[in-house]
Design a protein around this motif. Sequence first.
Motif, PDB file in Angstrom:
ATOM      1  N   GLN A 245       0.977  -1.238  -0.102  1.00  0.00           N
ATOM      2  CA  GLN A 245       0.036   0.037   0.093  1.00  0.00           C
ATOM      3  C   GLN A 245       0.802   1.251   0.003  1.00  0.00           C
ATOM      4  O   GLN A 245       0.483   2.252  -0.609  1.00  0.00           O
ATOM      5  N   TYR A 246       2.018   1.122   0.480  1.00  0.00           N
ATOM      6  CA  TYR A 246       2.794   2.239   0.571  1.00  0.00           C
ATOM      7  C   TYR A 246       3.274   2.714  -0.783  1.00  0.00           C
ATOM      8  O   TYR A 246       3.384   3.748  -1.139  1.00  0.00           O
TER       9      TYR A 246
ATOM     10  N   ALA B 242      11.898  -2.007  -8.983  1.00  0.00           N
ATOM     11  CA  ALA B 242      11.786  -3.359  -8.638  1.00  0.00           C
ATOM     12  C   ALA B 242      10.374  -3.856  -8.105  1.00  0.00           C
ATOM     13  O   ALA B 242       9.731  -5.074  -8.173  1.00  0.00           O
ATOM     14  N   ALA B 243       9.560  -2.717  -8.122  1.00  0.00           N
ATOM     15  CA  ALA B 243       8.101  -2.840  -7.816  1.00  0.00           C
ATOM     16  C   ALA B 243       7.174  -2.424  -8.652  1.00  0.00           C
ATOM     17  O   ALA B 243       5.977  -2.926  -8.976  1.00  0.00           O
TER      18      ALA B 243
ATOM     19  N   ILE C 180       5.943  12.945 -11.428  1.00  0.00           N
ATOM     20  CA  ILE C 180       7.200  13.467 -11.190  1.00  0.00           C
ATOM     21  C   ILE C 180       8.118  12.888 -12.104  1.00  0.00           C
ATOM     22  O   ILE C 180       9.055  13.617 -12.707  1.00  0.00           O
ATOM     23  N   ASN C 181       8.536  11.593 -12.171  1.00  0.00           N
ATOM     24  CA  ASN C 181       9.378  10.996 -13.078  1.00  0.00           C
ATOM     25  C   ASN C 181       9.350  11.399 -14.266  1.00  0.00           C
ATOM     26  O   ASN C 181      10.235  11.467 -14.837  1.00  0.00           O
ATOM     27  N   GLN C 182       8.098  11.032 -14.823  1.00  0.00           N
ATOM     28  CA  GLN C 182       8.034  11.703 -16.387  1.00  0.00           C
ATOM     29  C   GLN C 182       8.359  13.223 -16.745  1.00  0.00           C
ATOM     30  O   GLN C 182       8.871  13.542 -17.767  1.00  0.00           O
TER      31      GLN C 182
ATOM     32  N   LYS D 128       2.037   5.565  -6.384  1.00  0.00           N
ATOM     33  CA  LYS D 128       2.417   5.247  -7.660  1.00  0.00           C
ATOM     34  C   LYS D 128       2.207   6.144  -8.755  1.00  0.00           C
ATOM     35  O   LYS D 128       3.050   6.792  -9.385  1.00  0.00           O
ATOM     36  N   ASP D 129       1.002   6.505  -8.734  1.00  0.00           N
ATOM     37  CA  ASP D 129       0.688   7.851  -9.742  1.00  0.00           C
ATOM     38  C   ASP D 129       1.387   9.044  -9.779  1.00  0.00           C
ATOM     39  O   ASP D 129       2.006   9.708 -10.473  1.00  0.00           O
TER      40      ASP D 129
END
Length: 260
Positions: free
Chosen positions: A24-25, A102-103, A36-38, A30-31
């Motif tokens: 859940q963390y 990894a996730a 931010i990553n993109q 995730k979104d």
Amino acid sequence: MIPLFLIILIIVYLFTQDALSIEQYISIQKDLFYIINQNLGQYPTFQYNLTQIGDCLIFFALVSVFFIVTPKLWEALLSASLISLIFSSTLKKIFAIPRPAAALDIEQCIIAGKILKGHNSLPSGHSITTFTILTVLLFAFMPQLKKLKFWWILAVLTIGFVIVFSRVGVGAHYPLDVICGSIIGFLSGLLGIFFNQKYPIWKWINEQKYYPIFMLLFLVSGILIIQKLTKENLMIYYVALATLGYTLYKITTVYVKKRN
């Protein structure tokens, strides 16, 4: 009390989101991670250079110029860094959160540099290092005028968050990893300052007879940075190496003059 309050606030937030489990963390952020990553990942070279500042070797090289001018700053830095090291190594093992690569779906991530897949995402070590050092600098150079204090604090915090969120930009950490790391780094910096005031165990570094120890340490650090350069030709490494070279030159000059 501020960092402790912020940590409690994050724990309460995770509890209300039912996100105290690893799955859940990761899920609740995730979104935001992808957004931010993109966005930051559109400038991979800049982000990858920027994120190297959070490397303890690089950041210490950059602040090495303060060694002669303000040695007391380095006394606090050493205490704070040891405290931050304990926090970082201990908490990473306790939480064992898998990194984004990894996730999550790696095809949707922008990864700059080496793909990290370890289970040591929380907290971000680079963020801890960044805010540990910046916190010491924040209080060491705090302006006397009240009107300037606000802008000084704002400037340091802005620089800090620009650096730490590069860890999300290169795909190495989740947003909460770097936020938690920043808070822990701030706490480490404060504890380092308080500890050094009460127990000045590093006071001896002000004595010029011990300069050869630091001359050797800076020389070894320079060699390690050169080794990094042979693997990755990054601009930040050249800046760190130049700063370290200048510091080594100044320390050597002061020491030789004193001996003569």
